[in-house]
Design a protein around this motif. Structure first.
Motif, PDB file in Angstrom:
ATOM      1  N   LEU A 180      -1.139   3.571  -0.800  1.00 53.92           N
ATOM      2  CA  LEU A 180      -0.476   3.473   0.320  1.00 53.92           C
ATOM      3  C   LEU A 180       0.343   4.963   0.737  1.00 53.92           C
ATOM      4  O   LEU A 180       1.254   4.928   2.010  1.00 53.92           O
ATOM      5  N   ALA A 220      -4.215  -3.113   0.676  1.00 52.46           N
ATOM      6  CA  ALA A 220      -4.045  -2.576   1.394  1.00 52.46           C
ATOM      7  C   ALA A 220      -4.339  -2.186   2.781  1.00 52.46           C
ATOM      8  O   ALA A 220      -3.768  -1.677   3.215  1.00 52.46           O
ATOM      9  N   THR A 232      -6.682  -2.531  -3.887  1.00 54.54           N
ATOM     10  CA  THR A 232      -7.075  -1.828  -3.276  1.00 54.54           C
ATOM     11  C   THR A 232      -6.829  -2.418  -1.915  1.00 54.54           C
ATOM     12  O   THR A 232      -6.596  -2.218  -1.066  1.00 54.54           O
TER      13      THR A 232
END
Length: 257
Positions: A111, A199, A196
Motif C-alpha cells: 500500500l 490491497a 496482496t
C-alpha cells in the motif's frame, strides 16, 4: 501407504474438529453472529451469491476477475524475476546493479507505493496487476539467486573438467540444480501475491473476491466475509497445489537424493 492413510485421517480429523467447534459456537450463541455467523448462514450466502450475484456480478465473475489479476501479475513476475535472480546469483556485476534496487523495495508494504501506481497507470486493471507483479517479484528473484549460490562447486568443476563451456555449465548443471529453490520461491510468491490482492482491489474496484469482502465489511455482512475468505483460502490452496504438481513433474528427483 499406511503412513499416508494416517496423515489423511489426521487432516480429516483436524478439519472436522474446526467445523464442529464453529458449529457449536454459533449454535449455542457463545459469540454474537455478528462476529461468528452460523455455518448455515455462510452456506446460504455462498449459494445466493453463486446464483444471484453480489452487487451485479456472480461469485464466479468476482473470483475470475481476481484470479486474472493474480495469475497475470504472477506469471509476469516469473518470466522476469527468475532470469534476473539467476543472473544476479551468477554474476557479481549484475548483482551490483540490480540487487540494491530489489533489496530497497522488497520490505516496502504494497500500500505504500500503490498510490503511485494508481497515479501512473490509472484505476483499471493495469495498476492492480502492477502491484501484484511487484509483490510477486522479490521471493522469485531471491530464491533463484539463492539456488545459484547453493550449487555445489564440485558439480561445476566436474562439468568444466569434462570440457563444458560456461553456457553448458549453466544450462546443464546450475539451472537444473536451482529448480527446487525456484519452485519453493514460486509457492511463497503466489501466496504473497494473493494476500496482496485485497490491497489491490481496495481502490476503485467494482469486482473481485477481495473487493467483495471489503464491500461486505461496510455493511457488517459477516456471512459474506466468512464465505469470501473461505473461497480465497481454498483458491489459494488450489494455486499452490498446481505449482506443487508442476514441481513434481519438472523436478522429480527432489527429496530423493
Amino acid at each position: 501407504m499406511l503412513a499416508l492413510r494416517v496423515e489423511w485421517l489426521l487432516t480429516a480429523a483436524t478439519l472436522t474438529s474446526l467445523l464442529l467447534a464453529w458449529y457449536v459456537v454459533a449454535r449455542f450463541g457463545l459469540v454474537s453472529d455478528l462476529f461468528v455467523p452460523h455455518p448455515a448462514a455462510v452456506w446460504a450466502a455462498f449459494t445466493d451469491i453463486l446464483l444471484d450475484g453480489y452487487r451485479g456480478a456472480t461469485l464466479l465473475r468476482h473470483l475470475g476477475d481476481s484470479l486474472y489479476r493474480v495469475v497475470v501479475g504472477f506469471l509476469l513476475a516469473v518470466v522476469t524475476a527468475v532470469p534476473l535472480g539467476l543472473a544476479i546469483g551468477y554474476s557479481s556485476k549484475v548483482q551490483a546493479v540490480f540487487d540494491p534496487i530489489i533489496e530497497f523495495y522488497r520490505p516496502l508494504p504494497p500500500l505504500a507505493y500503490y498510490t503511485l501506481l494508481v497515479i501512473w497507470l490509472g484505476i483499471e486493471n493495469e495498476s492492480k496487476i502492477a502491484l501484484l507483479y511487484f509483490a510477486a517479484f522479490p521471493p522469485l528473484s531471491v530464491s533463484a539467486m539463492a539456488g545459484v549460490r547453493g550449487v555445489a562447486s564440485e558439480r561445476i568443476q566436474g562439468a568444466q573438467s569434462l570440457g563444458a563451456s560456461r553456457w553448458q555449465v549453466f544450462r546443464y548443471v546450475i539451472f537444473p540444480s536451482c529448480l527446487p529453490d525456484i519452485f519453493t520461491g514460486m509457492r511463497v510468491s503466489i501466496g504473497f501475491t494473493y494476500t496482496t490482492l485485497v490491497a489491490a482491489e481496495m481502490v476503485a474496484a467494482t469486482s473481485g473476491i477481495g473487493w467483495m469482502v471489503l464491500d461486505a465489511s461496510k455493511f457488517l455482512r459477516s456471512d459474506v466475509i466468512f464465505m469470501g475468505n473461505i473461497v480465497m483460502g481454498l483458491t489459494g490452496i488450489g494455486l499452490d497445489r498446481l505449482i506443487r504438481t508442476a514441481e513434481g513433474r519438472v523436478v522429480p528427483w527432489k527429496g530423493r537424493a
